[in-house]
Design a protein around this motif. Structure first.
Motif, PDB file in Angstrom:
ATOM      1  N   VAL A 185       7.405   7.590  -0.404  1.00 16.56           N
ATOM      2  CA  VAL A 185       8.720   7.135   0.051  1.00 16.56           C
ATOM      3  C   VAL A 185       9.186   5.945  -0.785  1.00 16.56           C
ATOM      4  O   VAL A 185      10.365   5.829  -1.128  1.00 16.56           O
ATOM      5  N   ALA A 186       8.272   5.043  -1.132  1.00 12.36           N
ATOM      6  CA  ALA A 186       8.632   3.894  -1.967  1.00 12.36           C
ATOM      7  C   ALA A 186       9.190   4.362  -3.309  1.00 12.36           C
ATOM      8  O   ALA A 186      10.199   3.821  -3.793  1.00 12.36           O
ATOM      9  N   GLU A 187       8.556   5.371  -3.892  1.00 12.12           N
ATOM     10  CA  GLU A 187       9.041   5.897  -5.176  1.00 12.12           C
ATOM     11  C   GLU A 187      10.432   6.511  -5.021  1.00 12.12           C
ATOM     12  O   GLU A 187      11.310   6.302  -5.864  1.00 12.12           O
ATOM     13  N   GLN A 188      10.653   7.228  -3.920  1.00  9.98           N
ATOM     14  CA  GLN A 188      11.953   7.855  -3.681  1.00  9.98           C
ATOM     15  C   GLN A 188      13.056   6.818  -3.480  1.00  9.98           C
ATOM     16  O   GLN A 188      14.207   7.046  -3.849  1.00  9.98           O
ATOM     17  N   LEU A 189      12.692   5.658  -2.908  1.00 11.64           N
ATOM     18  CA  LEU A 189      13.671   4.600  -2.665  1.00 11.64           C
ATOM     19  C   LEU A 189      13.706   3.561  -3.786  1.00 11.64           C
ATOM     20  O   LEU A 189      14.408   2.552  -3.668  1.00 11.64           O
ATOM     21  N   HIS A 190      12.918   3.790  -4.831  1.00 12.88           N
ATOM     22  CA  HIS A 190      12.881   2.906  -5.999  1.00 12.88           C
ATOM     23  C   HIS A 190      12.353   1.508  -5.665  1.00 12.88           C
ATOM     24  O   HIS A 190      12.889   0.496  -6.108  1.00 12.88           O
ATOM     25  N   TYR A 191      11.299   1.478  -4.847  1.00 16.08           N
ATOM     26  CA  TYR A 191      10.584   0.245  -4.541  1.00 16.08           C
ATOM     27  C   TYR A 191       9.147   0.362  -5.041  1.00 16.08           C
ATOM     28  O   TYR A 191       8.588   1.475  -5.074  1.00 16.08           O
ATOM     29  N   ALA A 192       8.542  -0.767  -5.367  1.00 18.35           N
ATOM     30  CA  ALA A 192       7.096  -0.799  -5.516  1.00 18.35           C
ATOM     31  C   ALA A 192       6.496  -0.724  -4.109  1.00 18.35           C
ATOM     32  O   ALA A 192       7.066  -1.288  -3.166  1.00 18.35           O
ATOM     33  N   PRO A 193       5.384  -0.012  -3.909  1.00 21.91           N
ATOM     34  CA  PRO A 193       4.807   0.105  -2.563  1.00 21.91           C
ATOM     35  C   PRO A 193       4.585  -1.247  -1.884  1.00 21.91           C
ATOM     36  O   PRO A 193       4.879  -1.403  -0.692  1.00 21.91           O
ATOM     37  N   ARG A 194       4.090  -2.222  -2.636  1.00 18.33           N
ATOM     38  CA  ARG A 194       3.846  -3.545  -2.041  1.00 18.33           C
ATOM     39  C   ARG A 194       5.150  -4.187  -1.593  1.00 18.33           C
ATOM     40  O   ARG A 194       5.218  -4.814  -0.532  1.00 18.33           O
ATOM     41  N   THR A 195       6.207  -4.021  -2.387  1.00 18.84           N
ATOM     42  CA  THR A 195       7.513  -4.597  -2.028  1.00 18.84           C
ATOM     43  C   THR A 195       8.062  -3.943  -0.770  1.00 18.84           C
ATOM     44  O   THR A 195       8.585  -4.622   0.127  1.00 18.84           O
ATOM     45  N   LEU A 196       7.968  -2.622  -0.680  1.00 19.79           N
ATOM     46  CA  LEU A 196       8.451  -1.914   0.503  1.00 19.79           C
ATOM     47  C   LEU A 196       7.678  -2.359   1.737  1.00 19.79           C
ATOM     48  O   LEU A 196       8.268  -2.620   2.789  1.00 19.79           O
ATOM     49  N   ARG A 197       6.371  -2.469   1.600  1.00 20.14           N
ATOM     50  CA  ARG A 197       5.549  -2.899   2.732  1.00 20.14           C
ATOM     51  C   ARG A 197       5.961  -4.299   3.198  1.00 20.14           C
ATOM     52  O   ARG A 197       6.069  -4.563   4.395  1.00 20.14           O
ATOM     53  N   ARG A 198       6.214  -5.202   2.249  1.00 19.85           N
ATOM     54  CA  ARG A 198       6.613  -6.571   2.618  1.00 19.85           C
ATOM     55  C   ARG A 198       7.967  -6.592   3.317  1.00 19.85           C
ATOM     56  O   ARG A 198       8.156  -7.298   4.301  1.00 19.85           O
ATOM     57  N   HIS A 199       8.932  -5.797   2.818  1.00 18.47           N
ATOM     58  CA  HIS A 199      10.250  -5.737   3.456  1.00 18.47           C
ATOM     59  C   HIS A 199      10.125  -5.259   4.906  1.00 18.47           C
ATOM     60  O   HIS A 199      10.775  -5.808   5.805  1.00 18.47           O
ATOM     61  N   LEU A 200       9.320  -4.256   5.120  1.00 15.03           N
ATOM     62  CA  LEU A 200       9.154  -3.723   6.472  1.00 15.03           C
ATOM     63  C   LEU A 200       8.481  -4.738   7.380  1.00 15.03           C
ATOM     64  O   LEU A 200       8.857  -4.890   8.553  1.00 15.03           O
ATOM     65  N   GLU A 201       7.498  -5.455   6.861  1.00 14.88           N
ATOM     66  CA  GLU A 201       6.840  -6.497   7.650  1.00 14.88           C
ATOM     67  C   GLU A 201       7.830  -7.587   8.032  1.00 14.88           C
ATOM     68  O   GLU A 201       7.814  -8.092   9.166  1.00 14.88           O
ATOM     69  N   ASN A 202       8.722  -7.954   7.117  1.00 14.29           N
ATOM     70  CA  ASN A 202       9.731  -8.974   7.413  1.00 14.29           C
ATOM     71  C   ASN A 202      10.707  -8.517   8.492  1.00 14.29           C
ATOM     72  O   ASN A 202      11.304  -9.340   9.191  1.00 14.29           O
ATOM     73  N   GLU A 203      10.874  -7.202   8.629  1.00 19.73           N
ATOM     74  CA  GLU A 203      11.753  -6.658   9.658  1.00 19.73           C
ATOM     75  C   GLU A 203      10.993  -6.328  10.935  1.00 19.73           C
ATOM     76  O   GLU A 203      11.530  -5.722  11.864  1.00 19.73           O
ATOM     77  N   GLY A 204       9.724  -6.727  10.992  1.00 21.02           N
ATOM     78  CA  GLY A 204       8.940  -6.571  12.216  1.00 21.02           C
ATOM     79  C   GLY A 204       8.386  -5.177  12.451  1.00 21.02           C
ATOM     80  O   GLY A 204       8.128  -4.799  13.596  1.00 21.02           O
ATOM     81  N   THR A 205       8.185  -4.405  11.387  1.00 20.72           N
ATOM     82  CA  THR A 205       7.670  -3.057  11.578  1.00 20.72           C
ATOM     83  C   THR A 205       6.766  -2.681  10.410  1.00 20.72           C
ATOM     84  O   THR A 205       6.502  -3.497   9.523  1.00 20.72           O
ATOM     85  N   THR A 206       6.277  -1.445  10.409  1.00 16.24           N
ATOM     86  CA  THR A 206       5.422  -0.928   9.348  1.00 16.24           C
ATOM     87  C   THR A 206       5.850   0.504   9.037  1.00 16.24           C
ATOM     88  O   THR A 206       6.544   1.158   9.828  1.00 16.24           O
ATOM     89  N   PHE A 207       5.406   1.010   7.888  1.00 20.41           N
ATOM     90  CA  PHE A 207       5.710   2.399   7.540  1.00 20.41           C
ATOM     91  C   PHE A 207       5.098   3.337   8.573  1.00 20.41           C
ATOM     92  O   PHE A 207       5.735   4.307   8.994  1.00 20.41           O
ATOM     93  N   ARG A 208       3.900   3.046   9.002  1.00 22.52           N
ATOM     94  CA  ARG A 208       3.222   3.896  10.003  1.00 22.52           C
ATOM     95  C   ARG A 208       4.028   3.943  11.302  1.00 22.52           C
ATOM     96  O   ARG A 208       4.202   5.018  11.903  1.00 22.52           O
ATOM     97  N   ALA A 209       4.532   2.801  11.734  1.00 19.50           N
ATOM     98  CA  ALA A 209       5.303   2.760  12.983  1.00 19.50           C
ATOM     99  C   ALA A 209       6.587   3.581  12.857  1.00 19.50           C
ATOM    100  O   ALA A 209       6.970   4.304  13.782  1.00 19.50           O
TER     101      ALA A 209
END
Length: 330
Positions: A253-277
């Motif tokens: 999904v990170a590749e499809q949205l043009h994010y590095a996986p670590r960057t996507l994970r950090r953005h989601l954490e800042n929004e109070g959630t995770t990819f798994r959730a």
């Protein structure tokens, strides 16, 4: 909207004009009565700035207002905390569903020696001109909420309040003493509420596991709806909903949205959630839709949800229910 309504009701009782408070906020007065109304943080910030101007940004103003945020103002979240089986459980739910409250501060909790349970309030991301007010409001509202969950003198073993800011008006310190009824220290390294550690095992008088589960389910629904609206979470959700099968990973999904996986994970954490959730949430919603259609075979339901077989889906479904009951995502 409920939080802004409380601000305005208090200020109008003190003689401020409603038009003055709402000036520049793009909030129409009639909208204050909408219990489901949502506004942007920036709109509330405008109202807060108008309020601070109207009352000369006096020390203790946030504490005065924080006392008005009663248990019933929090909706499902408030009743969930009242129905929990212990303070430990209220803490677990409280941290998960903090985005459903009026707080601007970021809350953390830890146990310290000797025998202290400490709630911390960080406010680095809050604009400096309103920081003192919103932190005081968050601290006072937190204490008010706990006193209403545990009514009666001495039921909440609050030991000390530490505020990171100083106040120049010594005479205004009585506002803090009157509300907290414990020592209040100013100019501390961090804003913290200090409790006796035994408080964590205390059982709320209205504890009810069935009601807690129902309220947790409602809070989870509201949380999911709000995460749908904005941010990177919404983009991830939309990407997942557009796929033929949910057998995917964060990296894909990170590749499809043009994010590095670590960057996507950090953005989601800042929004109070995770990819798994988010993935589980999308799967739950799609599962409800597919299960209502008797023409869709079980193997196709499992495939679309991203599971190898029906048994794997059933195991995941049990895990979803466990998460709602308050355990952490596994």
């Amino acid at each position: 909207m409920v939080g802004v309504s409380i601000l305005c009701e208090w200020a109008v009782r003190q003689g401020a004009g409603l038009g003055t408070l709402l000036r520049g906020s793009r909030i129409d007065p009639w909208r204050l009565a909408d219990p489901d109304g949502l506004i942007e943080a920036q709109q509330e910030i405008v109202v807060i700035r108008n309020l601070l101007t109207a009352f000369d940004d006096r020390a203790g103003l946030g504490t005065e207002l924080g006392r008005c945020y009663h248990l019933t103002a929090y909706g499902y979240f408030g009743y969930l905390l009242a129905a929990c089986s212990s303070v430990r459980e209220t803490l677990r739910y409280g941290l998960r569903y903090m985005p459903l409250t009026f707080a601007f501060s970021t809350m953390s909790a830890h146990v310290r020696e000797p025998g202290q349970y400490v709630l911390g309030m960080a406010s680095d991301d809050v604009p400096e001109d309103i920081r003192r007010f919103v932190v005081e409001r968050d601290v006072a509202a937190t204490v008010q909420l706990q006193r209403e969950v545990f009514p009666g003198p001495g039921q909440v073993p609050l030991r000390e309040i530490r505020l990171a800011h100083e106040i120049g008006e010594t005479r205004r310190r009585a506002v803090y003493r009157d509300h907290y009824r414990v020592p209040v220290r100013f100019g501390r390294p961090r804003t913290e509420l200090v409790f006796d550690v035994r408080y964590l095992d205390q059982v709320p008088p209205m504890a009810n596991p069935h009601t807690a589960l129902v309220m947790a389910e409602q809070c989870e629904r509201v949380r999911a709806e709000r995460l749908h609206r904005t941010g990177v979470s919404a983009r991830v959700r939309a990407q997942l909903l557009g796929q033929d099968s949910l057998a995917t990973s964060l990296e894909e999904v990170a590749e499809q949205l043009h994010y590095a996986p670590r960057t996507l994970r950090r953005h989601l954490e800042n929004e109070g959630t995770t990819f798994r959730a988010i993935l589980d949430e999308v799967r739950r919603g799609l599962a409800e839709t597919l299960l209502r259609d008797p023409s869709v075979p079980r193997y196709e339901i499992a495939r679309q949800l991203g599971y190898q077989d029906w048994s794997s889906f059933l195991r995941a479904r049990r895990r979803w229910r466990t998460v709602v009951r308050g355990t952490s995502d596994r």
